[in-house]
Design a protein around this motif. Structure first.
Motif, PDB file in Angstrom:
ATOM      1  N   GLY A   5      47.983  36.626  50.044  1.00 18.42           N
ATOM      2  CA  GLY A   5      46.607  36.744  49.566  1.00 18.42           C
ATOM      3  C   GLY A   5      45.864  35.423  49.497  1.00 18.42           C
ATOM      4  N   SER A   6      46.483  34.344  49.957  1.00 18.91           N
ATOM      5  CA  SER A   6      45.826  33.036  49.839  1.00 18.91           C
ATOM      6  C   SER A   6      44.709  32.873  50.869  1.00 18.91           C
ATOM      7  CB  SER A   6      46.842  31.902  49.973  1.00 18.91           C
ATOM      8  OG  SER A   6      47.548  32.022  51.180  1.00 18.91           O
ATOM      9  N   GLY A   7      44.658  33.787  51.831  1.00 23.16           N
ATOM     10  CA  GLY A   7      43.571  33.725  52.814  1.00 23.16           C
ATOM     11  C   GLY A   7      44.020  33.153  54.150  1.00 23.16           C
ATOM     12  N   LYS A   8      45.329  33.176  54.407  1.00 22.30           N
ATOM     13  CA  LYS A   8      45.839  32.606  55.672  1.00 22.30           C
ATOM     14  C   LYS A   8      45.196  33.294  56.875  1.00 22.30           C
ATOM     15  CE  LYS A   8      50.108  33.674  54.686  1.00 22.30           C
ATOM     16  NZ  LYS A   8      49.959  34.219  53.330  1.00 22.30           N
ATOM     17  N   GLY A   9      45.213  34.621  56.834  1.00 21.48           N
ATOM     18  CA  GLY A   9      44.665  35.376  57.970  1.00 21.48           C
ATOM     19  C   GLY A   9      43.178  35.100  58.139  1.00 21.48           C
ATOM     20  N   THR A  10      42.469  35.132  57.014  1.00 24.16           N
ATOM     21  CA  THR A  10      41.010  34.945  57.056  1.00 24.16           C
ATOM     22  C   THR A  10      40.668  33.573  57.630  1.00 24.16           C
ATOM     23  OG1 THR A  10      40.860  36.318  55.064  1.00 24.16           O
ATOM     24  CG2 THR A  10      38.943  34.948  55.597  1.00 24.16           C
ATOM     25  N   ARG A 113      42.047  39.113  44.119  1.00 23.86           N
ATOM     26  CA  ARG A 113      41.756  39.398  45.530  1.00 23.86           C
ATOM     27  C   ARG A 113      42.564  40.572  46.052  1.00 23.86           C
ATOM     28  NH1 ARG A 113      42.143  33.879  48.904  1.00 23.86           N
ATOM     29  NH2 ARG A 113      40.488  32.798  47.798  1.00 23.86           N
ATOM     30  N   LYS A 117      41.918  44.316  47.905  1.00 22.90           N
ATOM     31  CA  LYS A 117      42.174  44.253  49.358  1.00 22.90           C
ATOM     32  C   LYS A 117      42.471  45.647  49.917  1.00 22.90           C
ATOM     33  CE  LYS A 117      45.578  42.245  52.607  1.00 22.90           C
ATOM     34  NZ  LYS A 117      46.524  41.142  52.844  1.00 22.90           N
ATOM     35  N   TYR A 127      40.091  44.069  54.696  1.00 23.53           N
ATOM     36  CA  TYR A 127      38.792  44.004  54.012  1.00 23.53           C
ATOM     37  C   TYR A 127      38.998  43.610  52.555  1.00 23.53           C
ATOM     38  CZ  TYR A 127      37.364  46.778  58.044  1.00 23.53           C
ATOM     39  OH  TYR A 127      37.125  47.203  59.325  1.00 23.53           O
ATOM     40  N   ASN A 128      37.923  43.122  51.946  1.00 22.68           N
ATOM     41  CA  ASN A 128      37.933  42.864  50.514  1.00 22.68           C
ATOM     42  C   ASN A 128      36.619  43.431  50.007  1.00 22.68           C
ATOM     43  OD1 ASN A 128      36.974  41.051  48.152  1.00 22.68           O
ATOM     44  ND2 ASN A 128      39.181  40.811  48.213  1.00 22.68           N
ATOM     45  N   PHE A 131      34.347  40.346  49.047  1.00 20.31           N
ATOM     46  CA  PHE A 131      34.251  39.203  49.963  1.00 20.31           C
ATOM     47  C   PHE A 131      33.834  39.628  51.375  1.00 20.31           C
ATOM     48  CE2 PHE A 131      36.551  36.138  52.787  1.00 20.31           C
ATOM     49  CZ  PHE A 131      35.818  35.008  52.465  1.00 20.31           C
ATOM     50  N   ASN A 132      34.513  40.624  51.922  1.00 20.27           N
ATOM     51  CA  ASN A 132      34.119  41.145  53.249  1.00 20.27           C
ATOM     52  C   ASN A 132      34.287  42.662  53.271  1.00 20.27           C
ATOM     53  OD1 ASN A 132      36.924  40.825  53.216  1.00 20.27           O
ATOM     54  ND2 ASN A 132      37.071  40.751  55.439  1.00 20.27           N
ATOM     55  N   ARG A 161      56.716  38.665  45.107  1.00 19.99           N
ATOM     56  CA  ARG A 161      56.432  38.041  46.410  1.00 19.99           C
ATOM     57  C   ARG A 161      56.096  36.569  46.241  1.00 19.99           C
ATOM     58  NH1 ARG A 161      51.655  41.233  48.657  1.00 19.99           N
ATOM     59  NH2 ARG A 161      52.018  40.324  50.685  1.00 19.99           N
ATOM     60  N   ASP A 189      38.023  29.736  46.529  1.00 18.32           N
ATOM     61  CA  ASP A 189      37.193  30.441  47.512  1.00 18.32           C
ATOM     62  C   ASP A 189      37.411  29.905  48.919  1.00 18.32           C
ATOM     63  OD1 ASP A 189      35.514  32.077  45.746  1.00 18.32           O
ATOM     64  OD2 ASP A 189      34.872  30.121  44.985  1.00 18.32           O
ATOM     65  N   THR A 190      37.670  30.802  49.823  1.00 20.67           N
ATOM     66  CA  THR A 190      37.823  30.419  51.230  1.00 20.67           C
ATOM     67  C   THR A 190      36.581  29.667  51.722  1.00 20.67           C
ATOM     68  OG1 THR A 190      39.268  32.299  51.647  1.00 20.67           O
ATOM     69  CG2 THR A 190      38.147  31.373  53.558  1.00 20.67           C
TER      70      THR A 190
HETATM   71  N1  LIG Z   1      37.016  37.355  46.870  1.00 20.29           N
HETATM   72  C1  LIG Z   1      37.526  36.661  47.892  1.00 20.29           C
HETATM   73  N2  LIG Z   1      38.368  37.282  48.727  1.00 20.29           N
HETATM   74  C2  LIG Z   1      38.864  36.566  49.763  1.00 20.29           C
HETATM   75  C3  LIG Z   1      38.558  35.205  49.978  1.00 20.29           C
HETATM   76  N3  LIG Z   1      39.238  34.783  51.098  1.00 20.29           N
HETATM   77  C4  LIG Z   1      39.931  35.855  51.534  1.00 20.29           C
HETATM   78  N4  LIG Z   1      39.703  36.933  50.744  1.00 20.29           N
HETATM   79  C5  LIG Z   1      40.256  38.287  50.794  1.00 20.29           C
HETATM   80  O1  LIG Z   1      41.546  38.185  50.172  1.00 20.29           O
HETATM   81  C6  LIG Z   1      42.466  39.067  50.794  1.00 20.29           C
HETATM   82  C7  LIG Z   1      43.655  38.258  51.331  1.00 20.29           C
HETATM   83  O2  LIG Z   1      43.226  37.473  52.438  1.00 20.29           O
HETATM   84  P1  LIG Z   1      44.150  37.346  53.750  1.00 20.29           P
HETATM   85  O3  LIG Z   1      43.391  36.487  54.706  1.00 20.29           O
HETATM   86  O4  LIG Z   1      44.625  38.688  54.186  1.00 20.29           O
HETATM   87  O5  LIG Z   1      45.344  36.521  53.095  1.00 20.29           O
HETATM   88  P2  LIG Z   1      46.836  36.267  53.634  1.00 20.29           P
HETATM   89  O6  LIG Z   1      47.253  34.965  53.040  1.00 20.29           O
HETATM   90  O7  LIG Z   1      46.839  36.378  55.132  1.00 20.29           O
HETATM   91  O8  LIG Z   1      47.594  37.488  52.958  1.00 20.29           O
HETATM   92  P3  LIG Z   1      49.054  38.147  53.252  1.00 20.29           P
HETATM   93  O9  LIG Z   1      48.905  38.861  54.576  1.00 20.29           O
HETATM   94  O10 LIG Z   1      49.242  39.079  52.084  1.00 20.29           O
HETATM   95  O11 LIG Z   1      50.051  37.021  53.267  1.00 20.29           O
HETATM   96  C8  LIG Z   1      41.683  39.807  51.881  1.00 20.29           C
HETATM   97  O12 LIG Z   1      41.221  41.037  51.325  1.00 20.29           O
HETATM   98  C9  LIG Z   1      40.513  38.855  52.185  1.00 20.29           C
HETATM   99  O13 LIG Z   1      39.387  39.544  52.687  1.00 20.29           O
HETATM  100  C10 LIG Z   1      37.675  34.558  49.066  1.00 20.29           C
HETATM  101  O14 LIG Z   1      37.341  33.381  49.155  1.00 20.29           O
HETATM  102  N5  LIG Z   1      37.202  35.346  48.046  1.00 20.29           N
END
Ligand SMILES: Nc1nc2c(ncn2[C@@H]2O[C@H](COP(=O)(O)OP(=O)(O)OP(=O)(O)O)[C@@H](O)[C@H]2O)c(=O)[nH]1
Ligand SMILES: Nc1ncnc2c1ncn2[C@@H]1O[C@H](COP(=O)(O)OP(=O)(O)O)[C@@H](O)[C@H]1O
Length: 218
Positions: A5-10, A113, A117, A127-128, A131-132, A161, A189-190
């Motif tokens: 959930g740290s935003g790696k994918g985003t 977050r 999600k 999706y969030n 956020f998105n 996790r 925030d990303t």
């Molecule tokens: N509110 C908020 N949500 C965010 C932000 N950046 C990313 N997200 C959301 O947070 C969630 C996790 O982001 P991902 O990019 O999936 O994170 P990840 O680290 O790839 O997650 P895992 O696949 O669980 O390891 C998603 O629903 C994103 O849309 C942010 O700055 N603010």
């Protein structure tokens, strides 16, 4: 690198798009293998993904390194690999990384977050709700199919996790720190982390490349 959930994918997708890098997500790659025609490797990979366990190092490395070799001559960004010290050592044998990015996001932010999600299981689109958000609530933008929440993103599962991530990631982060290539970014925030990351990457990366598509999986 970064906890769930740290935003790696985003942020990875943003980096790849802005700098014209080939983007390879280990989880997506393994998912594709696990759902491809039945082979010894696909059955094995699927069995670990279904149990939500890390695929053993020798298996994931045996799949990832040949894939990276197909990308030689391109600049790439890897997400979710290496996750263990064994994987990091194997990757070191193949190439010298230029830069490793680590995201430090507070627990409370991760919890909020992930409780917001939603995913489209067939494609992995994420999706969030704040956020998105999807264009239509509860529906995937492209297919219109229903979005779901993962059991893994509930708070109890998240704690486990997170603990697991910290244990496994620490030696990997230490290795990259000792090589002087680790860049850690902290924040909630990303969109606020992005300008810092963008300026560091701009200083390191050559002019943008034009490629946008990965060669197909062999
Ligand atoms: N509110 C908020 N949500 C965010 C932000 N950046 C990313 N997200 C959301 O947070 C969630 C996790 O982001 P991902 O990019 O999936 O994170 P990840 O680290 O790839 O997650 P895992 O696949 O669980 O390891 C998603 O629903 C994103 O849309 C942010 O700055 N603010
Ligand atoms: N580097 C890796 N090494 C081993 N298994 C991996 C790796 N990356 C992804 N996986 C597999 O893919 C699954 C999904 O990965 P991911 O989306 O990052 O979720 P999680 O945060 O649950 O690990 C993992 O549970 C694991 O089975």
């Amino acid at each position: 690198m970064g906890p769930p959930g740290s935003g790696k994918g985003t942020i990875s997708k943003r980096i790849a798009q802005n700098f014209g890098l080939q983007y390879l997500s280990c989880a997506e790659f393994l998912q594709d293998i696990g759902t491809a025609n039945e082979t010894e490797a696909s059955v094995l990979v699927k069995s670990y993904i279904d149990k939500r366990m890390l695929v053993p190092d020798h298996v994931v490395t045996g799949l990832m390194l040949p894939r990276l070799e197909q990308l030689s001559g391109h600049s790439w960004l890897l997400e979710g690999y290496p996750r263990t010290l064994g994987q990091a050592r194997a990757l070191n044998e193949l190439c010298q990384l230029d830069m490793v990015i680590s995201l430090n996001i507070p627990y409370e932010t991760l919890r909020e977050r992930l409780s917001d999600k939603w995913i489209h299981p067939a494609s992995g689109r994420v999706y969030n709700m704040t956020f998105n958000p999807p264009r239509v609530k509860g529906k995937d933008d492209i297919t219109g199919e229903a979005l779901v929440q993962s059991e893994d993103d509930k708070p109890e599962a998240l704690m486990t996790r997170l603990r697991h991530y910290k244990d496994v990631a620490k030696p990997v982060l230490d290795l990259y720190k000792s090589q002087g290539i680790l860049h850690a970014f902290s924040g909630t925030d990303t969109d606020r982390i992005w300008p810092y990351m963008n300026s560091i990457l701009s200083a390191k990366l050559p002019a943008q490349q034009s490629e946008s598509h990965l060669p197909p999986v062999a």
